[in-house]
Scaffold this active site. Structure first.
Site, mmCIF file in Angstrom:
data_model
loop_
_atom_site.group_PDB
_atom_site.id
_atom_site.type_symbol
_atom_site.label_atom_id
_atom_site.label_comp_id
_atom_site.label_asym_id
_atom_site.label_seq_id
_atom_site.Cartn_x
_atom_site.Cartn_y
_atom_site.Cartn_z
ATOM 1 N N GLU A 165 14.644 -97.397 -98.429
ATOM 2 C CA GLU A 165 14.815 -95.951 -98.158
ATOM 3 C C GLU A 165 14.986 -95.587 -96.680
ATOM 4 O O GLU A 165 14.281 -94.707 -96.182
ATOM 5 C CB GLU A 165 13.619 -95.188 -98.749
ATOM 6 N N GLU A 179 14.691 -99.600 -109.932
ATOM 7 C CA GLU A 179 13.519 -98.780 -110.295
ATOM 8 C C GLU A 179 13.904 -97.803 -111.392
ATOM 9 O O GLU A 179 13.691 -96.597 -111.290
ATOM 10 C CB GLU A 179 12.990 -98.032 -109.063
#
Ligand code: GLA
Length: 363
Positions: free
Chosen positions: A153, A259
């Site tokens: 991220e 995810e």
């Protein structure tokens, strides 16, 4: 007596009845199927969760236990208890073991980027600390962890770099440095960059440019991780598919769906209507506290099924699909964005049965 004989016959028939095939076998040759595991599953205190994990999944990622704050509460002081258990658990049960994540702005060891006086450390010190942490962790599990999310991220939806502490101190260079350190620690390990909202055009552009920069410098990167936290109304499936293909076309890299979950409950931003009370807001975000209507469950199954079909169509690019939790009760989506919701975001329900969209694959 007759009743007992009948019961025995029924039980025997049930025991001998062919079991549905395991999902990991159904998708073999297409992609590796994994699931994120939590502390209960790693410690084997969640017998039902573990049994469905062993049956249907071929790989694991740790939901939390390898994040820097978890493994190293104070810089340089490690607690390996759960992390060691995680890796051994995977190996004992014949699962491919993956690592998540080495460098992330969140769940970060509080003093990772600060000196003893509370000031940000210099670029030289941070590079040294990153090398120390990455080398320590990757070396400990060398040859046992098959692939690492090296950086998580780092890019925003608008394509800019996140203004994390790593970025503030080292600028864009913290990313190539992290990959270089990881590769030196275990040259055979696969290395990934992992992020959410990869369907945002500006974000994908920057991530692709980052991947090309690493490649031009000869730094190992194997795949991009698309977190795939999906909703009922985002992202657009065709766009998502085209972006997965762009990764391969423009960089030659593979994609991992890392995810995967799909909230069945609404996820909207609060900016919409400032006059809403807290109760109104909770009603919008948790509209069916007494049970999700059948038609909503059907729509969820249709949409998740369409995504799975899309992953299978693109199996030449997608090397792993990893669901973010074993069964619905485990999902972080139950508590986000408001606590107390009962979401149903995963492939296996609270009853530990496969969701209906999977039936056509295991019949
Ligand atoms: C991000 C992280 C995951 C997890 C989720 C929320 O996607 O990469 O490790 O923390 O947020 O649970």
């Amino acid at each position: 007596m007759k009743k007992t004989v009948l019961l025995a016959a029924v039980l025997l028939a049930a025991a001998c009845a062919p079991k549905e095939p395991a999902l990991k076998d159904v998708f073999k040759g297409k992609f590796i199927l994994g699931a994120a595991v939590n502390a209960g599953q790693i410690r084997e205190t969640d017998a039902k969760g573990d049994s469905v994990l062993f049956r249907h999944f071929g790989a694991i990622e740790p939901e939390n236990c390898l994040k820097s704050m978890e493994i190293m509460p104070v810089f340089g002081q490690y607690d390996w208890t759960l992390a060691d258990q995680y890796v051994s658990f995977g190996q004992q049960h014949g699962l491919d073991v993956f690592g998540h994540c080495l460098i992330w702005h969140s769940q970060l060891t509080p003093d990772f980027c600060y000196d003893k006086d509370g000031n940000l450390v210099t670029p030289e010190v941070l590079k040294e600390r990153m090398k120390q942490h990455i080398t320590t962790v990757v070396t400990r599990y060398k040859g046992r962890i098959k692939g690492w999310d090296v950086v998580n991220e780092a890019i925003m939806e608008d394509g800019s770099y996140r203004n994390s502490l790593f970025y503030q101190i080292l600028g864009e260079e913290f990313i190539p440095w992290a990959f270089q350190c990881a590769h030196e620690a275990d040259p055979d390990c696969e290395l990934y960059y992992n992020d959410y909202s990869m369907h945002e055009p500006a974000k994908l552009e920057t991530v692709l440019a980052l991947a090309k920069k690493l490649q031009e410098r000869g730094i190992r990167i194997d795949a991009l991780g698309f977190q795939a936290h999906l909703g009922m109304d985002y992202p657009d499936l065709d766009l998502y598919e085209s972006f997965i293909r762009r990764v391969k076309d423009e960089t030659g890299l593979d994609v991992c769906i890392t995810e995967l979950d799909m909230s069945i409950l609404p996820t909207i931003t609060r900016s919409a209507d400032v006059s809403m009370t807290r109760a109104d807001w909770e009603h919008v975000l948790n509209p069916w506290p007494d049970g999700i209507p059948a038609e909503v469950q059907e729509a969820w199954n249709a949409r998740m099924g369409a995504f799975l079909d899309m992953f299978l169509r693109n199996a030449d690019v997608i090397r792993r699909v990893n669901v973010w939790g074993v069964s619905d009760g485990d999902s972080w989506k139950n508590g986000w964005p408001i606590p107390g919701r009962q979401d149903a975001a995963l492939w296996i329900g609270r009853d530990y049965q496969l969701k209906p969209f999977l039936e056509k694959y295991v019949r």
